[in-house]
Write an enzyme that holds these catalytic residues in place. Structure first.
Site, short mmCIF file in Angstrom:
data_model
loop_
_atom_site.label_atom_id
_atom_site.label_comp_id
_atom_site.label_asym_id
_atom_site.label_seq_id
_atom_site.Cartn_x
_atom_site.Cartn_y
_atom_site.Cartn_z
CE1 TYR A 213 33.24 50.22 -4.44
CE2 TYR A 213 33.34 50.37 -6.79
CZ TYR A 213 32.63 50.31 -5.64
OH TYR A 213 31.15 50.41 -5.85
N GLY A 214 36.11 54.00 -6.24
CA GLY A 214 35.63 54.39 -7.33
C GLY A 214 35.78 55.83 -7.31
CB THR A 215 33.42 58.78 -8.13
OG1 THR A 215 32.63 58.52 -7.37
CG2 THR A 215 33.16 58.19 -9.50
CG LEU A 216 33.46 58.38 -2.85
CD1 LEU A 216 32.75 57.43 -1.77
CD2 LEU A 216 33.07 59.93 -2.36
CD GLU B 256 28.83 56.22 -3.27
OE1 GLU B 256 28.15 55.98 -4.35
OE2 GLU B 256 29.66 56.95 -3.19
#
Ligand code: PCA
Length: 172
Positions: free
Chosen positions: A16-19, A91
């Protein structure tokens, strides 16, 4: 290739983020040297969670607190064990983010783009999600997003080299 897939079971991950594609850490998933990853489609959580951007590095976090915030959009991948290990390293699972398995809705990207809703076309599937399990309660006063973009009009640009949790005392 197929031979390797037999040896290594696949793991389904919701990011949901920087990936996500177009976001600062996507290169990790794209790099075949890190293992195998296949994009499956667009995902949405079935439970609301707070998606916040925090620390001086502007890191996105999904806080482990159900029924607060929004149904959150992300991308779903099947990855091999080697890639999962790389993601865990980034992470800092399980000491910083902690991944847990959650049911999410999956929709092929073409359907998502043509305006089909998750209610109409989504299929339930179990995925790993990286949550922040322990955090300062003041994070719950932050703006909460339904979808992360580093280039969003929040203006909170992600700072590379940020994910060293030893100096992230402002969230923990
Ligand atoms: N990377 C993981 C968790 C938050 C982040 O920036 C992700 O994209 O899902």
């Amino acid at each position: 290739m197929y031979e390797n897939l037999f040896k290594s079971p696949l793991h389904r991950v919701f990011v949901y983020g920087t990936l996500k594609r177009g976001e600062p850490n996507h290169g990790l998933i794209k790099d075949a040297a890190n293992g195998y990853a296949k994009f499956l489609g667009v995902g949405r959580t079935t439970v609301s969670y707070p998606l916040v951007i925090a620390t001086k590095y502007n890191i996105p976090f999904l806080l482990k607190k159900s029924d607060v915030g929004n149904l959150v959009l992300g991308e779903i991948y099947d990855v091999d064990s080697k890639m999962l290990k790389k993601l865990d390293e980034l992470e800092e699972h399980p000491t910083f983010y902690e991944r847990t398995e959650e049911e999410v809705l999956l929709i092929p990207e073409s359907m998502f783009k043509s305006g089909k809703t998750f209610e109409e076309a989504g299929e339930l599937t179990k995925t790993w999600i990286y949550f922040l399990p322990r955090y300062r309660s003041s994070l719950l006063d932050s703006p909460m997003y339904a979808s992360y973009s580093n280039n969003g009009n929040h203006g909170l640009k992600y700072c590379e080299n940020a994910e060293d949790s030893s100096n992230l005392n402002d969230v923990l």
